[in-house]
Design a protein around this motif. Structure first.
Motif, mmCIF file in Angstrom:
data_model
loop_
_atom_site.group_PDB
_atom_site.id
_atom_site.type_symbol
_atom_site.label_atom_id
_atom_site.label_comp_id
_atom_site.label_asym_id
_atom_site.label_seq_id
_atom_site.Cartn_x
_atom_site.Cartn_y
_atom_site.Cartn_z
ATOM 1 N N VAL A 148 2.770 -0.008 11.618
ATOM 2 C CA VAL A 148 2.759 0.134 9.927
ATOM 3 C C VAL A 148 4.173 -0.684 9.563
ATOM 4 C CG1 VAL A 148 2.741 1.371 7.854
ATOM 5 C CG2 VAL A 148 1.101 1.937 9.745
ATOM 6 N N LYS A 149 4.983 -0.207 9.917
ATOM 7 C CA LYS A 149 6.400 -0.703 9.334
ATOM 8 C C LYS A 149 6.302 -2.199 9.780
ATOM 9 C CE LYS A 149 11.201 -0.265 10.065
ATOM 10 N NZ LYS A 149 12.439 0.353 10.674
ATOM 11 N N GLU A 150 5.889 -2.768 11.057
ATOM 12 C CA GLU A 150 5.843 -4.154 11.293
ATOM 13 C C GLU A 150 4.722 -5.151 10.387
ATOM 14 O OE1 GLU A 150 4.769 -7.003 15.008
ATOM 15 O OE2 GLU A 150 5.215 -4.797 15.293
ATOM 16 N N SER A 151 3.798 -4.505 9.899
ATOM 17 C CA SER A 151 2.934 -4.856 8.833
ATOM 18 C C SER A 151 3.348 -5.173 7.437
ATOM 19 C CB SER A 151 1.647 -3.941 9.114
ATOM 20 O OG SER A 151 1.866 -3.036 8.187
ATOM 21 N N GLY A 152 4.507 -4.309 7.378
ATOM 22 C CA GLY A 152 4.896 -4.362 5.923
ATOM 23 C C GLY A 152 4.106 -3.389 4.847
ATOM 24 N N LYS A 153 3.276 -2.679 5.367
ATOM 25 C CA LYS A 153 2.496 -1.938 4.292
ATOM 26 C C LYS A 153 2.800 -0.490 4.527
ATOM 27 C CE LYS A 153 -1.579 -4.944 4.915
ATOM 28 N NZ LYS A 153 -2.953 -5.150 5.242
ATOM 29 N N ASN A 154 4.205 -0.310 4.229
ATOM 30 C CA ASN A 154 4.650 0.990 4.065
ATOM 31 C C ASN A 154 4.375 1.990 2.885
ATOM 32 O OD1 ASN A 154 6.501 0.468 6.553
ATOM 33 N ND2 ASN A 154 7.656 -0.653 5.002
ATOM 34 N N ASP A 155 3.282 1.622 2.302
ATOM 35 C CA ASP A 155 2.757 2.519 1.352
ATOM 36 C C ASP A 155 1.467 3.307 1.915
ATOM 37 O OD1 ASP A 155 1.091 0.215 1.464
ATOM 38 O OD2 ASP A 155 0.341 0.179 -0.495
ATOM 39 N N ILE A 156 1.098 3.037 3.233
ATOM 40 C CA ILE A 156 0.166 3.890 3.976
ATOM 41 C C ILE A 156 0.669 5.257 4.055
ATOM 42 C CG2 ILE A 156 -1.079 3.960 5.921
ATOM 43 C CD1 ILE A 156 -1.647 1.069 5.965
ATOM 44 N N LEU A 157 -0.118 6.386 3.930
ATOM 45 C CA LEU A 157 0.475 7.461 4.009
ATOM 46 C C LEU A 157 0.056 7.973 5.487
ATOM 47 C CD1 LEU A 157 -0.850 9.622 0.765
ATOM 48 C CD2 LEU A 157 1.418 8.618 1.478
ATOM 49 N N ILE A 158 1.110 8.580 6.356
ATOM 50 C CA ILE A 158 0.659 8.809 7.814
ATOM 51 C C ILE A 158 0.868 10.174 7.927
ATOM 52 C CG2 ILE A 158 1.520 8.469 9.954
ATOM 53 C CD1 ILE A 158 2.570 5.705 9.086
ATOM 54 N N TYR A 159 0.003 10.966 8.621
ATOM 55 C CA TYR A 159 -0.126 12.097 8.889
ATOM 56 C C TYR A 159 -0.202 12.544 10.178
ATOM 57 C CZ TYR A 159 -0.971 13.674 3.958
ATOM 58 O OH TYR A 159 -0.848 13.733 2.503
ATOM 59 N N SER A 160 0.192 13.705 10.867
ATOM 60 C CA SER A 160 0.248 13.916 12.259
ATOM 61 C C SER A 160 0.149 15.371 12.504
ATOM 62 C CB SER A 160 1.480 13.377 12.922
ATOM 63 O OG SER A 160 1.741 13.636 14.169
ATOM 64 N N ILE A 161 -0.042 15.631 13.800
ATOM 65 C CA ILE A 161 -0.255 17.317 14.251
ATOM 66 C C ILE A 161 0.856 17.433 15.236
ATOM 67 C CG2 ILE A 161 -1.533 18.911 15.290
ATOM 68 C CD1 ILE A 161 -3.856 17.907 13.879
ATOM 69 N N GLY A 162 1.655 18.130 15.243
ATOM 70 C CA GLY A 162 2.844 18.492 16.440
ATOM 71 C C GLY A 162 4.045 19.065 15.833
#
Length: 217
Positions: A148-162
């Protein structure tokens, strides 16, 4: 382990099927096995199973997303359907956001990092609207953050489990739009495992399955 006289074995199986011969050998040697995080095909060959509640971990991520986006949105799910525990986390997430106006525009297999990043790159460069990416675990999320960082679309919300150190650091630094983590507590699970082992060795009472609750970070 058998030749060295182990009293008990704590096991996180990378392959739930392939580990069966080892479990049979341990059972024959009367060495109890306590499973951690991952179930096995022959569950009766283990005395206990201790895990975080992955379903709930997914739910708490879904709860936060609904608060952040009450009108819904478009999302990508990165998962590993072959892993039962990881699948439970995704199921909990989807159950929580159901009927909330969210649309899963793509499901990506995250079992192999190279294939996953390639497919995600194609999605992000195709013009498909993506507002959220839900990852089944932190390893997938780390690769997703980089993509996502490489794509430049840093407004995308990312969720994870761990709750790995890398995931927590990214959340604190707000790197790659990391929005939240359904976190496990390995320390608590480890303490429960040791307590269970003591009970087994002393012929005491113990719970055969324990699911530790999660917290949202």
């Amino acid at each position: 382990m058998i030749d060295k006289g182990a009293d008990v074995v704590f096991l996180t199986a990378s392959d739930p099927d392939a580990v069966t011969p080892a479990l049979e050998a341990l059972d024959k040697a009367d060495i109890p096995v306590i499973l951690l995080e991952t179930q096995v095909k022959e569950r009766d060959l283990a005395k206990a199973f201790i895990s975080s509640d992955n379903y709930n971990a997914g739910k708490v991520c879904g709860e936060d997303l609904k608060e952040k986006m009450p009108d819904g949105g478009k999302l990508v799910i990165v998962e590993d359907k072959a892993d039962q525990n990881l699948s439970e986390g995704i199921s909990g997430f989807e159950e929580k956001i159901k009927n909330g106006g969210f649309e899963v525009v793509k499901r990506v297999d995250g079992a192999q990092t190279d294939g996953m990043t390639k497919e995600l790159n194609e999605i992000l460069s195709s013009g498909t609207k993506v507002e959220v990416i839900m990852c089944a675990d932190d390893q997938m999320a780390e690769a997703v953050r980089a993509t996502v960082k490489e794509s430049g679309k840093n407004d995308i919300l990312i969720y994870s489990i761990g709750g790995s150190p890398a995931a927590k650091a990214a959340l604190l630094a707000q790197e790659g739009a990391m929005a939240g983590i359904g976190a496990r507590s390995p320390i608590i699970e480890g303490k429960i495992a040791v307590k269970t082992a003591d009970a087994i060795l002393d012929d005491g009472s113990y719970e055969e399955e324990v699911f530790d609750r999660n917290i949202f970070l």
